[in-house]
Design a protein around this motif. Structure first.
Motif, mmCIF file in Angstrom:
data_model
loop_
_atom_site.group_PDB
_atom_site.id
_atom_site.type_symbol
_atom_site.label_atom_id
_atom_site.label_comp_id
_atom_site.label_asym_id
_atom_site.label_seq_id
_atom_site.Cartn_x
_atom_site.Cartn_y
_atom_site.Cartn_z
ATOM 1 N N SER A 184 -31.276 -3.407 59.840
ATOM 2 C CA SER A 184 -31.765 -2.313 59.000
ATOM 3 C C SER A 184 -30.627 -1.731 58.165
ATOM 4 O O SER A 184 -29.489 -1.645 58.627
ATOM 5 C CB SER A 184 -32.351 -1.224 59.907
ATOM 6 N N LEU A 185 -30.952 -1.299 56.928
ATOM 7 C CA LEU A 185 -29.961 -0.673 56.038
ATOM 8 C C LEU A 185 -30.165 0.840 56.006
ATOM 9 O O LEU A 185 -31.275 1.332 56.240
ATOM 10 C CB LEU A 185 -30.139 -1.194 54.618
ATOM 11 N N GLY A 186 -29.092 1.550 55.636
ATOM 12 C CA GLY A 186 -29.221 2.971 55.319
ATOM 13 C C GLY A 186 -29.745 3.111 53.898
ATOM 14 O O GLY A 186 -30.350 2.172 53.356
ATOM 15 N N THR A 187 -29.452 4.245 53.270
ATOM 16 C CA THR A 187 -30.044 4.481 51.947
ATOM 17 C C THR A 187 -29.392 3.645 50.848
ATOM 18 O O THR A 187 -29.967 3.482 49.775
ATOM 19 C CB THR A 187 -29.935 5.971 51.562
ATOM 20 N N SER A 188 -28.163 3.116 51.109
ATOM 21 C CA SER A 188 -27.526 2.304 50.057
ATOM 22 C C SER A 188 -27.182 0.917 50.598
ATOM 23 O O SER A 188 -27.287 0.662 51.796
ATOM 24 C CB SER A 188 -26.257 2.998 49.563
ATOM 25 N N GLY A 189 -26.750 0.050 49.687
ATOM 26 C CA GLY A 189 -26.309 -1.293 50.067
ATOM 27 C C GLY A 189 -27.445 -2.294 50.062
ATOM 28 O O GLY A 189 -28.624 -1.932 49.957
ATOM 29 N N MET A 190 -27.055 -3.562 50.138
ATOM 30 C CA MET A 190 -28.030 -4.661 50.119
ATOM 31 C C MET A 190 -27.559 -5.745 51.069
ATOM 32 O O MET A 190 -26.356 -5.874 51.317
ATOM 33 C CB MET A 190 -28.092 -5.277 48.718
ATOM 34 N N PHE A 191 -28.485 -6.552 51.559
ATOM 35 C CA PHE A 191 -28.107 -7.704 52.377
ATOM 36 C C PHE A 191 -27.593 -8.811 51.458
ATOM 37 O O PHE A 191 -28.278 -9.194 50.497
ATOM 38 C CB PHE A 191 -29.321 -8.270 53.122
ATOM 39 N N THR A 192 -26.400 -9.328 51.761
ATOM 40 C CA THR A 192 -25.949 -10.564 51.097
ATOM 41 C C THR A 192 -26.009 -11.670 52.149
ATOM 42 O O THR A 192 -26.251 -11.400 53.329
ATOM 43 C CB THR A 192 -24.499 -10.456 50.584
ATOM 44 N N GLU A 193 -25.747 -12.898 51.738
ATOM 45 C CA GLU A 193 -25.774 -14.019 52.682
ATOM 46 C C GLU A 193 -24.674 -13.868 53.729
ATOM 47 O O GLU A 193 -24.721 -14.510 54.784
ATOM 48 C CB GLU A 193 -25.615 -15.357 51.946
ATOM 49 N N ASP A 194 -23.658 -13.032 53.458
ATOM 50 C CA ASP A 194 -22.557 -12.844 54.421
ATOM 51 C C ASP A 194 -22.773 -11.657 55.352
ATOM 52 O O ASP A 194 -21.932 -11.398 56.227
ATOM 53 C CB ASP A 194 -21.238 -12.647 53.666
ATOM 54 N N THR A 195 -23.834 -10.912 55.171
ATOM 55 C CA THR A 195 -24.112 -9.788 56.073
ATOM 56 C C THR A 195 -24.307 -10.335 57.496
ATOM 57 O O THR A 195 -25.069 -11.292 57.682
ATOM 58 C CB THR A 195 -25.392 -9.039 55.625
ATOM 59 N N PRO A 196 -23.612 -9.757 58.484
ATOM 60 C CA PRO A 196 -23.800 -10.256 59.863
ATOM 61 C C PRO A 196 -25.242 -10.066 60.333
ATOM 62 O O PRO A 196 -25.897 -9.091 59.950
ATOM 63 C CB PRO A 196 -22.856 -9.370 60.692
ATOM 64 N N LEU A 197 -25.716 -10.999 61.158
ATOM 65 C CA LEU A 197 -27.091 -10.888 61.655
ATOM 66 C C LEU A 197 -27.142 -9.826 62.747
ATOM 67 O O LEU A 197 -26.290 -9.792 63.638
ATOM 68 C CB LEU A 197 -27.590 -12.230 62.198
ATOM 69 N N ALA A 198 -28.130 -8.939 62.661
ATOM 70 C CA ALA A 198 -28.290 -7.868 63.650
ATOM 71 C C ALA A 198 -29.781 -7.553 63.811
ATOM 72 O O ALA A 198 -30.238 -6.454 63.502
ATOM 73 C CB ALA A 198 -27.523 -6.624 63.200
ATOM 74 N N PRO A 199 -30.553 -8.538 64.318
ATOM 75 C CA PRO A 199 -32.007 -8.352 64.380
ATOM 76 C C PRO A 199 -32.400 -7.281 65.390
ATOM 77 O O PRO A 199 -31.753 -7.135 66.415
ATOM 78 C CB PRO A 199 -32.510 -9.729 64.820
ATOM 79 N N ASN A 200 -33.489 -6.568 65.079
ATOM 80 C CA ASN A 200 -33.895 -5.430 65.915
ATOM 81 C C ASN A 200 -35.236 -5.584 66.610
ATOM 82 O O ASN A 200 -35.542 -4.795 67.500
ATOM 83 C CB ASN A 200 -33.965 -4.161 65.047
ATOM 84 N N SER A 201 -36.059 -6.537 66.187
ATOM 85 C CA SER A 201 -37.374 -6.699 66.841
ATOM 86 C C SER A 201 -37.393 -8.072 67.506
ATOM 87 O O SER A 201 -36.621 -8.963 67.128
ATOM 88 C CB SER A 201 -38.499 -6.610 65.809
ATOM 89 N N ARG A 222 -43.822 2.802 64.623
ATOM 90 C CA ARG A 222 -43.538 1.537 65.312
ATOM 91 C C ARG A 222 -42.219 1.706 66.092
ATOM 92 O O ARG A 222 -41.225 2.178 65.500
ATOM 93 C CB ARG A 222 -43.408 0.447 64.251
ATOM 94 N N PRO A 223 -42.159 1.301 67.361
ATOM 95 C CA PRO A 223 -40.886 1.410 68.089
ATOM 96 C C PRO A 223 -39.805 0.559 67.412
ATOM 97 O O PRO A 223 -40.070 -0.579 67.015
ATOM 98 C CB PRO A 223 -41.209 0.837 69.475
ATOM 99 N N GLY A 224 -38.613 1.125 67.275
ATOM 100 C CA GLY A 224 -37.489 0.374 66.695
ATOM 101 C C GLY A 224 -37.675 0.045 65.223
ATOM 102 O O GLY A 224 -37.070 -0.911 64.711
ATOM 103 N N HIS A 225 -38.486 0.827 64.530
ATOM 104 C CA HIS A 225 -38.880 0.535 63.149
ATOM 105 C C HIS A 225 -37.671 0.496 62.201
ATOM 106 O O HIS A 225 -37.022 1.527 61.988
ATOM 107 C CB HIS A 225 -39.853 1.641 62.710
ATOM 108 N N ASP A 226 -37.390 -0.657 61.614
ATOM 109 C CA ASP A 226 -36.280 -0.778 60.658
ATOM 110 C C ASP A 226 -36.545 0.119 59.451
ATOM 111 O O ASP A 226 -37.645 0.132 58.902
ATOM 112 C CB ASP A 226 -36.124 -2.231 60.182
ATOM 113 N N ARG A 227 -35.494 0.866 59.022
ATOM 114 C CA ARG A 227 -35.693 1.852 57.974
ATOM 115 C C ARG A 227 -35.777 1.234 56.580
ATOM 116 O O ARG A 227 -36.628 1.577 55.782
ATOM 117 C CB ARG A 227 -34.537 2.868 58.031
ATOM 118 N N ARG A 228 -34.849 0.342 56.305
ATOM 119 C CA ARG A 228 -34.814 -0.155 54.913
ATOM 120 C C ARG A 228 -34.296 -1.594 54.873
ATOM 121 O O ARG A 228 -33.337 -1.925 55.589
ATOM 122 C CB ARG A 228 -33.907 0.748 54.065
#
Ligand code: NAD
Ligand code: TYD
Length: 345
Positions: free
Chosen positions: A140-157, A282-288
């Protein structure tokens, strides 16, 4: 599309689901000569009625089978013949809410099934394997930024964790065996044939029946929505021109909070906002989620052609002009169509 770069046979897994069936339709339209073998287990999310227009076409072969079962995968590969083969792997359990109820089917299909498919395709030899993954693997992201292909994987569901596991298995096949796979990670899709448990078709269906529209939490969770045709065209670009071993992010530059989407749908349908019901989150709901898709544009020349202004009305019109499809999915009658063709499950 360049006719010389497309192989005579494509194995598509999960081609009776939402994105898979749109992809198969796109192939039929753009490459009517391509032979497509469609391997699908027809879970609740698989609907042969999505493929009705292709019935009787000699170059669309449907194989009813489970990617977790080597014998079923072998049957599908046998149907592909001996020539050059490319594979697009859509088959998955795909709904976050279901994964929260029960994670095991997600591990079985998304993790075990992907490994079974990888092993079989490696033994058979394939030109290219596109593993269709999701931006949800990044977390999940905060209010800024974007996922790039180099963003580390951090799945929540459990859903995104099982997809991340499958991405790692594909990566391992590339690294260890030189397997010619690409991974795509796309944002939320919408469009025709989407099962009405997902936000957009659920809201269109409920509003059409003057039922309540359940909005989780404060409705301010943001997704980057992509019209399914754009996604399918992006997958074609990766299939034809993607570099083996690479990950490609696919997104729509189309970020909206859920509540705004629900309001837009109500407005387009001429229905009152009083239908909106805020319900337990939803439990653990990703924000953005937000996707940086610049690599797709830079390397493969792909960019989205639609946004909500053009494609949300198109999508609503599709559901309005296919009331029988929607009614049969909502009532469960679409399962009878399957039974008529293949007998009891
Ligand atoms: P879907 O749930 O609509 O369809 C999944 C299809 O896979 C169904 O036809 C189902 O019968 C089939 N299937 C499930 N388990 C199977 C098994 N064990 N063996 C064979 N077939 C099986 O899913 P979708 O929304 O079309 O998503 C397709 C792919 O795209 C998935 O891998 C998903 O993770 C990914 N994705 C989806 C989105 C989205 O917004 N829907 C976004 C990004 C990525
Ligand atoms: P969904 O379509 O399930 O996709 P995903 O969870 O993979 O992003 O949900 C999209 C967003 O809409 C997500 O933030 C959850 C929210 N949502 C609702 O508010 N109400 C609903 O009934 C559903 C199904 C989803």
């Amino acid at each position: 599309m360049n006719a010389t770069t497309v192989p005579p046979t494509l194995l598509v897994t999960g081609g009776a689901g939402f994105i898979g069936s749109n992809f198969v339709h796109l192939l039929a339209e753009q490459r009517p000569d391509a032979r497509v073998v469609n391997l699908d287990a027809l879970t609740y999310a698989g609907n042969l009625e999505n493929l009705r227009e292709l019935e009787g076409r000699a170059n669309h072969v449907f194989v009813h089978g489970d990617i977790c079962k080597s014998a079923d995968v072998a049957r599908a590969l046998a149907a592909c013949g001996k020539g050059p083969l490319q594979v697009v792997h859509f088959a998955a359990e795909s709904h976050v809410d279901r994964s929260i109820q029960s994670g095991l089917p997600f591990v079985e299909t998304n993790v075990v099934g992907t490994q079974v498919l990888l092993d079989a395709c490696r033994a058979r030899g394939v030109e290219r394997f596109v593993h269709v993954s999701t931006d949800e693997v990044y977390g999940s992201l905060g209010t800024s930024g974007m996922f790039t292909e180099d963003t580390p994987l951090a799945p929540n569901s459990p859903y995104s964790a099982s997809k991340a596991a499958s991405d790692f298995l594909v990566r391992a096949a590339v690294h260890t065996h030189g397997f010619p796979a690409c991974i795509t990670r796309c944002s939320n899709n919408y469009g025709p044939y989407q099962f009405p448990e997902k936000l957009i078709p659920l809201m269109i269906a409920n509003a059409g029946e003057n039922k309540e529209l359940p909005v989780y939490g404060d409705g301010m969770n943001v997704r980057d929505w992509l019209y399914v045709r754009d996604h399918c065209e992006a997958i074609q670009a990766v299939l034809e021109r993607g570099r083996p071993g690479e990950v490609y992010n696919i997104g729509g530059h189309n970020e909206y909070p859920n509540l705004e989407i629900v309001r837009l749908i109500l407005k387009l349908l001429g229905k009152p906002e009083s239908l909106i019901r805020f319900v337990k989150d939803r439990p653990g709901h990703d924000r953005r989620y937000a996707i940086d898709a610049s690599k797709m544009e830079r390397e493969l020349g792909w960019r989205p052609r639609y946004d909500f202004v053009t494609a949300l009305p198109l999508t609503i019109r599709w559901y309005q002009s296919h009331p029988e499809w929607l009614q049969r999915v909502r009532s469960g009658a679409y399962r009878d169509y399957y039974a008529a063709q293949y007998g009891a499950r």
